[in-house]
Design a protein around this motif. Structure first.
Motif, PDB file in Angstrom:
ATOM      1  N   ALA A  85      12.048   4.859   0.564  1.00 45.06           N
ATOM      2  CA  ALA A  85      10.823   4.629  -0.199  1.00 45.06           C
ATOM      3  C   ALA A  85      10.665   3.141  -0.479  1.00 45.06           C
ATOM      4  N   PHE A  86       9.426   2.726  -0.596  1.00 43.13           N
ATOM      5  CA  PHE A  86       9.120   1.348  -0.981  1.00 43.13           C
ATOM      6  C   PHE A  86       8.736   1.377  -2.452  1.00 43.13           C
ATOM      7  N   THR A  87       9.613   0.878  -3.294  1.00 41.18           N
ATOM      8  CA  THR A  87       9.421   0.983  -4.735  1.00 41.18           C
ATOM      9  C   THR A  87       8.821  -0.289  -5.319  1.00 41.18           C
ATOM     10  N   ARG A  88       8.195  -0.132  -6.469  1.00 38.27           N
ATOM     11  CA  ARG A  88       7.529  -1.265  -7.122  1.00 38.27           C
ATOM     12  C   ARG A  88       8.525  -2.336  -7.558  1.00 38.27           C
ATOM     13  N   ARG A  89       9.631  -1.934  -8.182  1.00 40.98           N
ATOM     14  CA  ARG A  89      10.556  -2.911  -8.775  1.00 40.98           C
ATOM     15  C   ARG A  89      11.909  -3.009  -8.070  1.00 40.98           C
ATOM     16  N   HIS A  90      12.172  -2.129  -7.118  1.00 41.86           N
ATOM     17  CA  HIS A  90      13.486  -2.126  -6.461  1.00 41.86           C
ATOM     18  C   HIS A  90      13.390  -2.280  -4.936  1.00 41.86           C
ATOM     19  N   GLY A  91      12.199  -2.588  -4.445  1.00 39.12           N
ATOM     20  CA  GLY A  91      12.021  -2.835  -3.029  1.00 39.12           C
ATOM     21  C   GLY A  91      12.197  -1.584  -2.177  1.00 39.12           C
ATOM     22  N   ARG A  92      12.513  -1.820  -0.929  1.00 39.86           N
ATOM     23  CA  ARG A  92      12.760  -0.714   0.005  1.00 39.86           C
ATOM     24  C   ARG A  92      14.126  -0.123  -0.329  1.00 39.86           C
ATOM     25  N   HIS A  93      14.157   1.179  -0.618  1.00 35.42           N
ATOM     26  CA  HIS A  93      15.383   1.776  -1.153  1.00 35.42           C
ATOM     27  C   HIS A  93      15.566   3.168  -0.551  1.00 35.42           C
ATOM     28  N   THR A  94      16.813   3.520  -0.245  1.00 34.71           N
ATOM     29  CA  THR A  94      17.126   4.839   0.295  1.00 34.71           C
ATOM     30  C   THR A  94      17.937   5.649  -0.712  1.00 34.71           C
ATOM     31  N   GLY A  95      17.887   6.950  -0.534  1.00 37.60           N
ATOM     32  CA  GLY A  95      18.659   7.845  -1.377  1.00 37.60           C
ATOM     33  C   GLY A  95      18.614   9.255  -0.815  1.00 37.60           C
TER      34      GLY A  95
ATOM     35  N   THR B 138      12.800  -7.072  -3.333  1.00 41.65           N
ATOM     36  CA  THR B 138      11.544  -6.722  -3.989  1.00 41.65           C
ATOM     37  C   THR B 138      10.360  -7.505  -3.405  1.00 41.65           C
ATOM     38  N   HIS B 139       9.247  -6.807  -3.249  1.00 43.85           N
ATOM     39  CA  HIS B 139       7.986  -7.398  -2.807  1.00 43.85           C
ATOM     40  C   HIS B 139       6.865  -6.736  -3.608  1.00 43.85           C
ATOM     41  N   PRO B 140       6.737  -7.078  -4.897  1.00 43.65           N
ATOM     42  CA  PRO B 140       5.780  -6.362  -5.756  1.00 43.65           C
ATOM     43  C   PRO B 140       4.338  -6.468  -5.294  1.00 43.65           C
TER      44      PRO B 140
ATOM     45  N   TYR C 155       3.834  -4.203  -2.379  1.00 43.78           N
ATOM     46  CA  TYR C 155       3.780  -2.819  -2.839  1.00 43.78           C
ATOM     47  C   TYR C 155       2.378  -2.466  -3.314  1.00 43.78           C
ATOM     48  N   GLU C 156       1.773  -3.365  -4.087  1.00 41.46           N
ATOM     49  CA  GLU C 156       0.427  -3.107  -4.605  1.00 41.46           C
ATOM     50  C   GLU C 156      -0.578  -2.996  -3.465  1.00 41.46           C
ATOM     51  N   THR C 157      -0.443  -3.840  -2.442  1.00 41.92           N
ATOM     52  CA  THR C 157      -1.397  -3.778  -1.333  1.00 41.92           C
ATOM     53  C   THR C 157      -1.220  -2.506  -0.521  1.00 41.92           C
ATOM     54  N   LEU C 158       0.023  -2.025  -0.375  1.00 43.07           N
ATOM     55  CA  LEU C 158       0.236  -0.774   0.352  1.00 43.07           C
ATOM     56  C   LEU C 158      -0.360   0.395  -0.418  1.00 43.07           C
ATOM     57  N   ASN C 159      -0.187   0.396  -1.722  1.00 48.38           N
ATOM     58  CA  ASN C 159      -0.758   1.456  -2.541  1.00 48.38           C
ATOM     59  C   ASN C 159      -2.281   1.418  -2.487  1.00 48.38           C
ATOM     60  N   SER C 160      -2.859   0.221  -2.531  1.00 46.33           N
ATOM     61  CA  SER C 160      -4.317   0.077  -2.433  1.00 46.33           C
ATOM     62  C   SER C 160      -4.819   0.518  -1.062  1.00 46.33           C
ATOM     63  N   LEU C 161      -4.061   0.198  -0.010  1.00 47.19           N
ATOM     64  CA  LEU C 161      -4.444   0.615   1.337  1.00 47.19           C
ATOM     65  C   LEU C 161      -4.478   2.130   1.439  1.00 47.19           C
ATOM     66  N   ALA C 162      -3.470   2.803   0.890  1.00 47.89           N
ATOM     67  CA  ALA C 162      -3.414   4.262   0.954  1.00 47.89           C
ATOM     68  C   ALA C 162      -4.653   4.890   0.334  1.00 47.89           C
ATOM     69  N   ILE C 163      -5.180   4.267  -0.701  1.00 44.05           N
ATOM     70  CA  ILE C 163      -6.404   4.753  -1.347  1.00 44.05           C
ATOM     71  C   ILE C 163      -7.628   4.402  -0.510  1.00 44.05           C
ATOM     72  N   ALA C 164      -7.679   3.167   0.006  1.00 46.35           N
ATOM     73  CA  ALA C 164      -8.843   2.688   0.751  1.00 46.35           C
ATOM     74  C   ALA C 164      -9.022   3.394   2.086  1.00 46.35           C
TER      75      ALA C 164
ATOM     76  N   GLU D 213       3.041 -12.100   4.251  1.00 40.29           N
ATOM     77  CA  GLU D 213       4.144 -11.797   3.352  1.00 40.29           C
ATOM     78  C   GLU D 213       5.495 -12.013   4.033  1.00 40.29           C
ATOM     79  N   LEU D 214       5.542 -11.772   5.339  1.00 38.64           N
ATOM     80  CA  LEU D 214       6.780 -11.935   6.088  1.00 38.64           C
ATOM     81  C   LEU D 214       7.023 -13.383   6.514  1.00 38.64           C
ATOM     82  N   GLY D 215       6.054 -14.254   6.215  1.00 37.55           N
ATOM     83  CA  GLY D 215       6.208 -15.665   6.546  1.00 37.55           C
ATOM     84  C   GLY D 215       5.579 -16.066   7.859  1.00 37.55           C
ATOM     85  N   PHE D 216       4.705 -15.215   8.411  1.00 36.86           N
ATOM     86  CA  PHE D 216       4.079 -15.495   9.704  1.00 36.86           C
ATOM     87  C   PHE D 216       2.558 -15.410   9.600  1.00 36.86           C
ATOM     88  N   GLY D 217       2.015 -16.041   8.561  1.00 35.80           N
ATOM     89  CA  GLY D 217       0.592 -15.941   8.299  1.00 35.80           C
ATOM     90  C   GLY D 217      -0.268 -16.579   9.368  1.00 35.80           C
TER      91      GLY D 217
END
Length: 237
Positions: free
Chosen positions: A24-34, A107-109, A112-121, A141-145
């Motif tokens: 999962a891509f989490t708001r405060r803990h980044g990409r995280h598995t469990g 973390t990439h807060p 995360y917000e843009t991915l959540n907004s995309l899912a809605i849009a 975001e990855l440094g290749f703008g």
């Protein structure tokens, strides 16, 4: 160790008979598995779909351990797009790109917000245009703008029709004409000119796909996700 956060499902792989490892891509803990127990149950199958937003409770004896997730559905984005193959491919493509591109627990807060907004849009009319612009944001975001503001050769800000594959900067028609076979087309809608028809969208996806391949996937001997390829094919028909 334990924490509670919200996150977007990126992927799931089976683990044993009834469990699965959730990424999962989490708001405060980044990409995280469990580990999620009972992930194959009827109750959780629809919950653990890429793009869905969940409340996640993670527990592990040590921070570096895999740990276990308890999950609760917040938004079922995948179900909302299920009847449109193109929109669903865009959602799963975005999740797959995030899953492959980001190191775990970084973390990439803002992303995360843009991915959540995309899912809605994606449930709106201009979803494809929004998706392409999201990929451009991911590259940044990855440094290749990309720099599409002015011609790399002349500095002019009008009649920009190409992108340099080397510098990721815009090139004007006149400056690029002698090298047009080596340049990438720049769809006008990305700089506020013209509409986003299927031809323009396919061209834009080819352009962003080129830079994603060059900077992310090819370096690891991989190709773009199947969902991303299906999305491009939708606009090439």
């Amino acid at each position: 160790m334990e924490w509670v956060d919200e996150g977007i499902v990126l992927g799931l792989r089976r683990h044993g008979e009834s469990s699965a490892i959730l990424t999962a891509f989490t708001r405060r803990h980044g990409r995280h598995t469990g580990l999620v127990r009972g992930a194959t149950s009827k109750r959780l199958r629809g919950v653990l779909q890429p793009g869905n937003r969940l409340q996640l409770s993670w527990r592990g004896r040590l921070e570096e351990h895999l740990g276990h997730f308890e999950v609760e559905l917040l938004d079922s984005h995948a179900a909302a797009l299920m009847l449109d193959a193109g929109k669903l491919a865009a959602l799963t493509s975005a999740c797959a790109l995030i899953d492959f591109s980001l190191p775990e627990r970084e973390t990439h807060p803002q992303l995360y917000e843009t991915l959540n907004s995309l899912a809605i849009a994606l449930d709106h009319e201009a979803w494809a245009e929004t998706y392409v612009k999201w990929e451009i944001g991911l590259l940044a975001e990855l440094g290749f703008g990309l720099d599409l503001s002015a011609c790399a050769a002349t500095g002019q800000t009008t009649d920009l029709v190409y992108v340099s594959p080397k510098t990721a900067r815009a090139v004007s028609r006149q400056a690029g004409e002698p090298y047009r076979d080596k340049l990438l087309p720049l769809p006008g809608f990305l700089i506020g000119e013209g509409g986003a028809d299927d031809l323009a969208l396919a061209s834009a996806l080819k352009m962003t796909g080129y830079f994603l391949n060059r900077h992310v996937y090819t370096l690891h001997g991989r190709s773009l996700p199947d969902s991303r390829m299906r999305l491009l094919q939708r606009f090439l028909r």
